[in-house]
Design a protein around this motif. Structure first.
Motif, PDB file in Angstrom:
ATOM      1  N   ASP A  21       0.864  -1.175   0.000  1.00 10.64           N
ATOM      2  CA  ASP A  21       0.000   0.000   0.000  1.00 10.64           C
ATOM      3  C   ASP A  21       0.905   1.231   0.000  1.00 10.64           C
ATOM      4  N   HIS A  22       0.993   1.896  -1.149  1.00  4.70           N
ATOM      5  CA  HIS A  22       1.931   3.005  -1.321  1.00  4.70           C
ATOM      6  C   HIS A  22       1.215   4.338  -1.109  1.00  4.70           C
ATOM      7  N   TYR A  23       1.780   5.187  -0.237  1.00  7.54           N
ATOM      8  CA  TYR A  23       1.180   6.475   0.117  1.00  7.54           C
ATOM      9  C   TYR A  23       1.839   7.617  -0.649  1.00  7.54           C
ATOM     10  N   ALA A  24       0.986   8.528  -1.143  1.00  4.77           N
ATOM     11  CA  ALA A  24       1.481   9.717  -1.838  1.00  4.77           C
ATOM     12  C   ALA A  24       0.583  10.894  -1.499  1.00  4.77           C
ATOM     13  N   GLY A  25       1.191  12.030  -1.154  1.00  2.00           N
ATOM     14  CA  GLY A  25       0.416  13.190  -0.747  1.00  2.00           C
ATOM     15  C   GLY A  25       0.475  14.354  -1.712  1.00  2.00           C
ATOM     16  N   ALA A  26       1.649  14.632  -2.293  1.00  2.00           N
ATOM     17  CA  ALA A  26       1.801  15.731  -3.240  1.00  2.00           C
ATOM     18  C   ALA A  26       1.413  15.275  -4.641  1.00  2.00           C
ATOM     19  N   GLU A  27       0.883  16.198  -5.441  1.00  2.00           N
ATOM     20  CA  GLU A  27       0.399  15.821  -6.774  1.00  2.00           C
ATOM     21  C   GLU A  27       1.495  15.181  -7.626  1.00  2.00           C
ATOM     22  N   LYS A  28       2.670  15.731  -7.594  1.00  2.00           N
ATOM     23  CA  LYS A  28       3.771  15.178  -8.386  1.00  2.00           C
ATOM     24  C   LYS A  28       4.033  13.723  -8.010  1.00  2.00           C
ATOM     25  N   LEU A  29       4.036  13.430  -6.704  1.00  2.34           N
ATOM     26  CA  LEU A  29       4.290  12.068  -6.246  1.00  2.34           C
ATOM     27  C   LEU A  29       3.114  11.150  -6.552  1.00  2.34           C
ATOM     28  N   MET A  30       1.893  11.684  -6.486  1.00  2.00           N
ATOM     29  CA  MET A  30       0.721  10.888  -6.858  1.00  2.00           C
ATOM     30  C   MET A  30       0.849  10.399  -8.300  1.00  2.00           C
ATOM     31  N   ARG A  31       1.173  11.313  -9.193  1.00  2.00           N
ATOM     32  CA  ARG A  31       1.218  10.958 -10.612  1.00  2.00           C
ATOM     33  C   ARG A  31       2.392  10.040 -10.916  1.00  2.00           C
ATOM     34  N   LYS A  32       3.512  10.226 -10.231  1.00  2.00           N
ATOM     35  CA  LYS A  32       4.641   9.300 -10.404  1.00  2.00           C
ATOM     36  C   LYS A  32       4.263   7.899  -9.940  1.00  2.00           C
ATOM     37  N   SER A  33       3.514   7.825  -8.841  1.00  2.00           N
ATOM     38  CA  SER A  33       3.088   6.522  -8.320  1.00  2.00           C
ATOM     39  C   SER A  33       2.171   5.824  -9.311  1.00  2.00           C
ATOM     40  N   ILE A  34       1.281   6.569  -9.924  1.00  2.00           N
ATOM     41  CA  ILE A  34       0.362   5.984 -10.900  1.00  2.00           C
ATOM     42  C   ILE A  34       1.129   5.509 -12.129  1.00  2.00           C
ATOM     43  N   ASP A  35       2.135   6.262 -12.557  1.00  2.00           N
ATOM     44  CA  ASP A  35       2.975   5.820 -13.672  1.00  2.00           C
ATOM     45  C   ASP A  35       3.636   4.481 -13.350  1.00  2.00           C
ATOM     46  N   LEU A  36       4.122   4.352 -12.115  1.00  2.00           N
ATOM     47  CA  LEU A  36       4.773   3.104 -11.717  1.00  2.00           C
ATOM     48  C   LEU A  36       3.768   1.965 -11.641  1.00  2.00           C
ATOM     49  N   GLN A  37       2.555   2.248 -11.164  1.00  2.00           N
ATOM     50  CA  GLN A  37       1.521   1.216 -11.117  1.00  2.00           C
ATOM     51  C   GLN A  37       1.166   0.741 -12.525  1.00  2.00           C
ATOM     52  N   GLN A  38       1.128   1.654 -13.466  1.00  2.00           N
ATOM     53  CA  GLN A  38       0.844   1.266 -14.843  1.00  2.00           C
ATOM     54  C   GLN A  38       1.968   0.420 -15.421  1.00  2.00           C
ATOM     55  N   GLU A  39       3.186   0.685 -14.974  1.00  2.00           N
ATOM     56  CA  GLU A  39       4.337  -0.102 -15.439  1.00  2.00           C
ATOM     57  C   GLU A  39       4.352  -1.504 -14.844  1.00  2.00           C
ATOM     58  N   LEU A  40       4.108  -1.602 -13.539  1.00  2.00           N
ATOM     59  CA  LEU A  40       4.213  -2.890 -12.849  1.00  2.00           C
ATOM     60  C   LEU A  40       2.911  -3.679 -12.861  1.00  2.00           C
ATOM     61  N   GLY A  41       1.792  -2.988 -13.047  1.00  2.00           N
ATOM     62  CA  GLY A  41       0.489  -3.634 -12.956  1.00  2.00           C
ATOM     63  C   GLY A  41      -0.128  -3.422 -11.584  1.00  2.00           C
ATOM     64  N   PRO A  42      -1.324  -3.978 -11.351  1.00  2.00           N
ATOM     65  CA  PRO A  42      -2.041  -3.758 -10.085  1.00  2.00           C
ATOM     66  C   PRO A  42      -1.518  -4.618  -8.943  1.00  2.00           C
ATOM     67  N   VAL A  43      -0.193  -4.624  -8.786  1.00  2.00           N
ATOM     68  CA  VAL A  43       0.430  -5.433  -7.736  1.00  2.00           C
ATOM     69  C   VAL A  43       0.642  -4.624  -6.461  1.00  2.00           C
ATOM     70  N   PHE A  44       0.362  -3.327  -6.511  1.00  2.00           N
ATOM     71  CA  PHE A  44       0.361  -2.518  -5.292  1.00  2.00           C
ATOM     72  C   PHE A  44      -0.759  -1.503  -5.390  1.00  2.00           C
ATOM     73  N   ASP A  45      -1.321  -1.162  -4.227  1.00  2.00           N
ATOM     74  CA  ASP A  45      -2.332  -0.119  -4.152  1.00  2.00           C
ATOM     75  C   ASP A  45      -1.651   1.232  -3.969  1.00  2.00           C
ATOM     76  N   ILE A  46      -2.366   2.275  -4.318  1.00  2.00           N
ATOM     77  CA  ILE A  46      -1.917   3.647  -4.058  1.00  2.00           C
ATOM     78  C   ILE A  46      -2.962   4.310  -3.179  1.00  2.00           C
ATOM     79  N   THR A  47      -2.515   4.921  -2.095  1.00  2.00           N
ATOM     80  CA  THR A  47      -3.403   5.699  -1.235  1.00  2.00           C
ATOM     81  C   THR A  47      -3.027   7.166  -1.351  1.00  2.00           C
ATOM     82  N   LEU A  48      -3.940   7.959  -1.905  1.00  2.00           N
ATOM     83  CA  LEU A  48      -3.723   9.400  -2.025  1.00  2.00           C
ATOM     84  C   LEU A  48      -4.104  10.042  -0.693  1.00  2.00           C
ATOM     85  N   ASP A  49      -3.209  10.854  -0.161  1.00  2.00           N
ATOM     86  CA  ASP A  49      -3.298  11.273   1.241  1.00  2.00           C
ATOM     87  C   ASP A  49      -3.856  12.675   1.399  1.00  2.00           C
ATOM     88  N   CYS A  50      -5.031  12.771   2.000  1.00  2.00           N
ATOM     89  CA  CYS A  50      -5.601  14.077   2.344  1.00  2.00           C
ATOM     90  C   CYS A  50      -5.178  14.528   3.740  1.00  2.00           C
TER      91      CYS A  50
END
Length: 323
Positions: A21-50
């Motif tokens: 479960d990967h946490y990201a709070g800033a927009e830049k880090l959110m989008r980088k995390s999504i890029d990595l998820q698209q590369e690796l597949g749905p093998v990790f979740d992303i939690t966007l942090d409010c």
């Protein structure tokens, strides 16, 4: 017959989630995390942090950003959740309302931090249900962060709630809640695994989750770029404390966590052999290499294949009828 038709009769089938479960709070880090998820597949979740991601005075805009990302085209696998402010915070309901209105149908889960009791979780679930149902989504999954004395005292009752999928351990808030009675060294290894009060909390969370078929998620490793430390912590969490999932707070932590939670190919192969033989025997007892196996061991080996699948491991083609 499929394993789920025979191995969990009268019992709830355990929740199956990606192991990281990967946490990201800033927009830049959110989008980088999504890029990595698209590369690796749905093998990790992303939690966007409010909770920690929004700057003061920018809470509504941040929640709108989170909703737009989750509802956007880049959320290819629909394995992105969000952590909202705690229920005592003025922005708690605002987070839920904005995110549900904008993204309820594509939201993987909402994470509730700093809860104090099962009653608080129930009230939060009711509020989430109100806003998500208005957006056309029923029974939105909820994850809960256990980091207070009250939440730990109610941990079995919290794990029993139907909408709760996973419980996470918030080690830093938990240690600080002891006001110096637990040394700061217990926030990291090796102290986090050896201090009795911290180890007890971890074990209670894992036991509660397994009693109710939920996924226990281990706390972060604060050595952000030390892959060896991340891998060692993940291995101990899985092997000694029964955790099936772990937080990441830096992209470099994701692969070591995946590797640590992925069963070795030798165990995957054995699991496939035993389950295929069991399926052919209509799930009656079998003998495999001189050892008797029945439904108790079948459940174990089925969980091995589930963990392998969720980690993106290569699976034998013969397992297609098992998953």
């Amino acid at each position: 017959m499929h394993p789920t038709q025979v191995l969990f009769l009268g019992k709830q089938q355990p929740v199956s989630l990606p192991v990281c479960d990967h946490y990201a709070g800033a927009e830049k880090l959110m989008r980088k995390s999504i890029d990595l998820q698209q590369e690796l597949g749905p093998v990790f979740d992303i939690t966007l942090d409010c909770e920690d991601g929004a700057s003061a005075g920018n809470e509504a805009v941040h929640a709108q950003l989170v909703a737009s990302i989750i509802s956007g085209a880049d959320n290819r696998f629909e394995r992105i959740g969000a952590r909202v402010h705690d229920s005592g915070n003025a922005f708690f309901e605002q987070d839920i309302k904005i995110i549900c209105q904008g993204a309820a149908n594509r939201l993987a889960y909402l994470m509730l931090p700093k809860v104090e009791s099962v009653a608080e979780v129930i009230a939060a679930i009711d509020l989430i249900g109100h806003h998500s149902s208005r957006a056309g989504r029923e029974n939105l999954p909820v994850h809960v962060l256990i980091e207070t004395h009250g939440a730990l005292a109610d941990v079995f009752a919290i794990a029993a709630l139907p909408q709760v999928q996973s419980l996470s351990f918030g080690i830093m808030d938990f240690v600080s809640a002891h006001y110096g009675a637990i040394p700061s060294a217990a926030m990291r290894s090796p102290g986090q695994f050896s201090h009795p009060l911290v180890a007890r909390a971890k074990l209670e969370i894992a036991a509660a989750c397994h009693a109710h078929g939920k996924a226990p998620s281990h706390n972060v490793t604060t050595d952000i770029k030390d892959s060896a430390s991340v891998a060692a912590d993940a291995g101990r969490a899985r092997e000694e404390f029964g955790y099936t999932r772990m937080w990441s707070i830096h992209p470099q932590q994701i692969k070591p966590i995946l590797n640590a939670f992925t069963p070795p190919q030798s165990e995957i192969a054995v699991a496939a052999q035993i389950l295929l033989a069991a399926q052919q025997a209509e799930w009656g007892p079998i003998q495999h290499e001189g050892t008797l196996h029945d439904r108790a061991s079948y459940r174990y080996y089925w969980s091995v294949l589930q963990r392998a699948k969720n980690s993106g491991a290569a699976l034998p083609e013969t397992t297609s009828t098992l998953l």
